[in-house]
Design a protein around this motif. Structure first.
Motif, PDB file in Angstrom:
ATOM      1  N   GLN A 123     -29.794 -94.507 -79.461  1.00 41.23           N
ATOM      2  CA  GLN A 123     -28.504 -94.296 -78.839  1.00 41.23           C
ATOM      3  C   GLN A 123     -28.694 -93.477 -77.578  1.00 41.23           C
ATOM      4  O   GLN A 123     -29.501 -92.564 -77.520  1.00 41.23           O
ATOM      5  CB  GLN A 123     -27.576 -93.530 -79.802  1.00 41.23           C
ATOM      6  CG  GLN A 123     -27.240 -94.299 -81.064  1.00 41.23           C
ATOM      7  CD  GLN A 123     -26.405 -95.528 -80.762  1.00 41.23           C
ATOM      8  OE1 GLN A 123     -25.484 -95.493 -79.971  1.00 41.23           O
ATOM      9  NE2 GLN A 123     -26.754 -96.635 -81.378  1.00 41.23           N
ATOM     10  N   ALA A 124     -27.888 -93.814 -76.550  1.00 38.25           N
ATOM     11  CA  ALA A 124     -27.929 -93.034 -75.334  1.00 38.25           C
ATOM     12  C   ALA A 124     -27.250 -91.705 -75.600  1.00 38.25           C
ATOM     13  O   ALA A 124     -26.280 -91.628 -76.352  1.00 38.25           O
ATOM     14  CB  ALA A 124     -27.211 -93.790 -74.228  1.00 38.25           C
ATOM     15  N   ASP A 125     -27.750 -90.663 -74.964  1.00 39.89           N
ATOM     16  CA  ASP A 125     -27.112 -89.356 -75.067  1.00 39.89           C
ATOM     17  C   ASP A 125     -26.079 -89.241 -73.960  1.00 39.89           C
ATOM     18  O   ASP A 125     -26.327 -89.638 -72.827  1.00 39.89           O
ATOM     19  CB  ASP A 125     -28.162 -88.243 -74.916  1.00 39.89           C
ATOM     20  CG  ASP A 125     -29.144 -88.229 -76.077  1.00 39.89           C
ATOM     21  OD1 ASP A 125     -30.357 -88.089 -75.823  1.00 39.89           O
ATOM     22  OD2 ASP A 125     -28.682 -88.385 -77.224  1.00 39.89           O
ATOM     23  N   THR A 126     -24.949 -88.681 -74.292  1.00 36.69           N
ATOM     24  CA  THR A 126     -23.882 -88.517 -73.302  1.00 36.69           C
ATOM     25  C   THR A 126     -23.956 -87.130 -72.686  1.00 36.69           C
ATOM     26  O   THR A 126     -24.077 -86.126 -73.408  1.00 36.69           O
ATOM     27  CB  THR A 126     -22.496 -88.722 -73.946  1.00 36.69           C
ATOM     28  OG1 THR A 126     -22.438 -90.046 -74.477  1.00 36.69           O
ATOM     29  CG2 THR A 126     -21.392 -88.561 -72.910  1.00 36.69           C
ATOM     30  N   SER A 179     -19.748 -88.458 -65.820  1.00 38.55           N
ATOM     31  CA  SER A 179     -20.489 -88.485 -67.075  1.00 38.55           C
ATOM     32  C   SER A 179     -21.685 -89.421 -66.919  1.00 38.55           C
ATOM     33  O   SER A 179     -21.685 -90.323 -66.086  1.00 38.55           O
ATOM     34  CB  SER A 179     -19.594 -88.963 -68.217  1.00 38.55           C
ATOM     35  OG  SER A 179     -19.188 -90.301 -67.984  1.00 38.55           O
ATOM     36  N   ASP A 221     -24.389 -91.570 -69.462  1.00 39.45           N
ATOM     37  CA  ASP A 221     -24.930 -91.998 -70.756  1.00 39.45           C
ATOM     38  C   ASP A 221     -26.400 -92.309 -70.512  1.00 39.45           C
ATOM     39  O   ASP A 221     -26.738 -93.336 -69.924  1.00 39.45           O
ATOM     40  CB  ASP A 221     -24.195 -93.247 -71.274  1.00 39.45           C
ATOM     41  CG  ASP A 221     -22.769 -92.940 -71.684  1.00 39.45           C
ATOM     42  OD1 ASP A 221     -21.921 -93.846 -71.640  1.00 39.45           O
ATOM     43  OD2 ASP A 221     -22.515 -91.768 -72.020  1.00 39.45           O
ATOM     44  N   ASP A 279     -30.025 -93.142 -71.666  1.00 37.49           N
ATOM     45  CA  ASP A 279     -30.866 -93.711 -72.720  1.00 37.49           C
ATOM     46  C   ASP A 279     -32.309 -93.547 -72.281  1.00 37.49           C
ATOM     47  O   ASP A 279     -32.823 -94.325 -71.474  1.00 37.49           O
ATOM     48  CB  ASP A 279     -30.504 -95.192 -72.920  1.00 37.49           C
ATOM     49  CG  ASP A 279     -31.194 -95.811 -74.132  1.00 37.49           C
ATOM     50  OD1 ASP A 279     -30.705 -96.832 -74.636  1.00 37.49           O
ATOM     51  OD2 ASP A 279     -32.220 -95.267 -74.573  1.00 37.49           O
ATOM     52  N   SER A 299     -28.754 -97.188 -69.402  1.00 38.58           N
ATOM     53  CA  SER A 299     -27.940 -96.003 -69.130  1.00 38.58           C
ATOM     54  C   SER A 299     -26.737 -96.356 -68.273  1.00 38.58           C
ATOM     55  O   SER A 299     -26.695 -97.420 -67.633  1.00 38.58           O
ATOM     56  CB  SER A 299     -28.793 -94.947 -68.413  1.00 38.58           C
ATOM     57  OG  SER A 299     -29.919 -94.630 -69.198  1.00 38.58           O
TER      58      SER A 299
END
Lengths: 307, 194
Positions: free
Chosen positions: B24-27, B59, B61, B63, B70
């Protein structure tokens, strides 16, 4: 920078020459009976000047200043149709107000959804002011007569046809200065260009008036075609240029309100000198609010710096 | 025995499924106090005028396993333009330039990321300015990620990016070419893991 790209040329010399040459040619071609509306040069001149100042307007237009081009074109077209239909004063004013309402809604469509009461009040005030401007320009002298029967003197009699042009010219120059001081050069250039267009047009009209005692009608093409174009510029100044002194702009309404008063000044003595003096006197009176507005913005402007 | 076999098979299946599941990509949320969006533009060819925007949010995202997946979204308030000159800034906010009253924001939303190196990528996205949306590509470098020295729970990540646009593409044509048409962009952004 080439001279043709300078503001002096784009907003001053170019529109002045377009109107001067265009009016003279149309007058000569149309003859004394004026079957060609000389005032046609005014909306065409504005669109040509817009192209010089802002370039080709995007289609469909996105920003408000791009919409000015299409609003001006629409106003010019409406003016031409009213001219061809030989519409009277009331019809011209009604169409003008209708155009103003549509223009204001279109210009503020992004903001209007927020139903901000200040914005709604501003739009209503602008629409009302536009009604006053159109009514004054239409009624100055007498109602517009599309065929320009100046030789009979029945329609564009005497100075009547010059009055709306002079009032709009002084207001346009003053609005240009107000916009310039408000750091909005685009509409400043276009507003000054309206004044320059009228300078060229009125020079031809005035020469005819001095010689014959009657002159070219302003008509719906002048009232809507150029008056509407100028108002579109003012709408953008008020709605989107945060630094423009809107109260100084509001003061310009007095220029139009003074027209009926200035028109009642003693009639000119017969002859060129009398007519000339009367024109200058009329211009001086209606220019007073414009001069006051100009002094106001210059006195309150921050020190200029060439950046 | 049968139950034990069933449980073992279920365990193997679950493990395989977990291992195969995409990372999962981190936000990350852009830290406005450490977000710098700057630009330079030619001034009659005499020099470059520099400016910045003081209100930058957005923001990311991110990855790290597959950076091409991302996403980046940056929003800048156009009225926050700052060139260290009040009168010029007022003019830049006017409809001659950024038209801040009519278009209060400009936005960049990524559409494609091409990895060009270990920590570099070309990020292509849609820039919406003055109501016009055009593709723009930024060269991005991922500088570093790590916990803040005062608060180990706060993970910071930082990027630097450059790119160029033609302002006339977005309808901002005033004084071109005296004031340059090409705008060079510089972004340095820190974002905090959510």
């Amino acid at each position: 920078m080439p001279f043709t790209q300078t503001p002096e040329f784009q907003s001053g010399i170019l529109p002045f020459l377009i109107a001067l040459v265009g009016a003279a040619v149309l007058r000569l071609v149309g003859g004394q009976r004026g079957w060609l509306p000389v005032a046609l040069v005014l909306p065409i001149g504005f669109l040509a000047t817009y192209w010089a100042v802002e370039g080709i307007a995007a289609f469909p237009p996105v920003a408000s200043k791009q919409k000015v081009f299409y609003l001006a074109a629409g106003a010019g077209l409406a003016g031409l149709m009213l001219h061809l239909a030989r519409a009277g004063a009331k019809t011209t004013i009604a169409v003008g107000i209708g155009w103003a309402v549509v223009a204001l809604i279109w210009l503020s469509e992004r903001q209007i959804a927020g139903a901000d009461t200040t914005l709604i009040a501003t739009l209503v005030a602008l629409a009302a002011a536009s009604g006053i401007v159109f009514a004054t320009l239409t009624s100055a002298g007498r109602a517009p007569q599309p065929t320009g029967t100046e030789s009979t003197g029945a329609a564009s009699s005497g100075m009547g046809a010059l009055q709306p042009g002079i009032a709009l010219m002084v207001a346009a120059f003053a609005a240009g200065l107000i916009s310039l001081q408000g750091a909005f050069i685009g509409m400043a250039q276009l507003s000054v260009a309206v004044g320059a267009l009228l300078g060229g047009f009125l020079l031809v009209a005035w020469i005819i008036y001095l010689r014959r005692g009657a002159t070219i009608p302003f008509g719906p093409l002048g009232v809507l075609g150029l008056g509407g174009s100028w108002l579109a510029c003012v709408y953008v100044m008020v709605l989107f240029a945060g630094q423009v002194n809107v109260w100084a702009l509001a003061l310009l309404l007095a220029t139009f309100l003074l027209v009926p008063l200035a028109a009642r000044l003693p009639s000119a003595r017969p002859g060129v000198v009398g007519r000339g003096l009367q024109t200058i006197l009329f211009g001086a009176v209606v220019a007073l609010p414009a001069i006051a507005a100009a002094i106001w913005v210059l006195a309150t402007a921050a020190e200029s710096s060439g950046y | 025995m049968k139950k034990l076999m069933t449980a073992m098979i279920a365990g193997v299946v679950l493990s395989v499924a977990t291992l195969s599941a995409p990372a999962q990509a981190d936000t990350y949320k852009v830290d406005p106090a450490h977000a710098f969006a700057m630009f330079k533009v030619s001034h009659f060819g005499w020099s470059n005028n520099w400016g910045r925007f003081n209100d930058v949010t957005g923001s990311i995202d991110f990855d790290k396993a597959d950076v091409t997946k991302s996403k980046v979204s940056i929003t800048i308030k156009t009225a926050s333009v700052d060139t260290n000159h009040d009168k010029r800034d007022a003019h830049l906010r006017s409809p001659d330039f950024f038209n801040a009253k009519e278009f209060p924001e400009m936005k960049f939303v990524s559409t494609k990321i091409d990895k060009t190196g270990d920590k570099t990528a070309n990020v292509t996205g849609n820039l919406t300015l003055l109501g016009v949306t055009k593709p723009v590509t930024l060269s991005v470098t991922w500088n570093k990620e790590g916990p803040h020295f005062r608060n180990k729970d706060k993970i910071h990540t930082g990027f630097s990016a450059t790119g160029t646009i033609k302002r006339s593409d977005f309808g901002m044509k005033k004084f071109v070419p005296a004031i340059g048409d090409t705008i060079t962009l510089f972004l340095d952004v820190e974002a905090i893991k959510q």
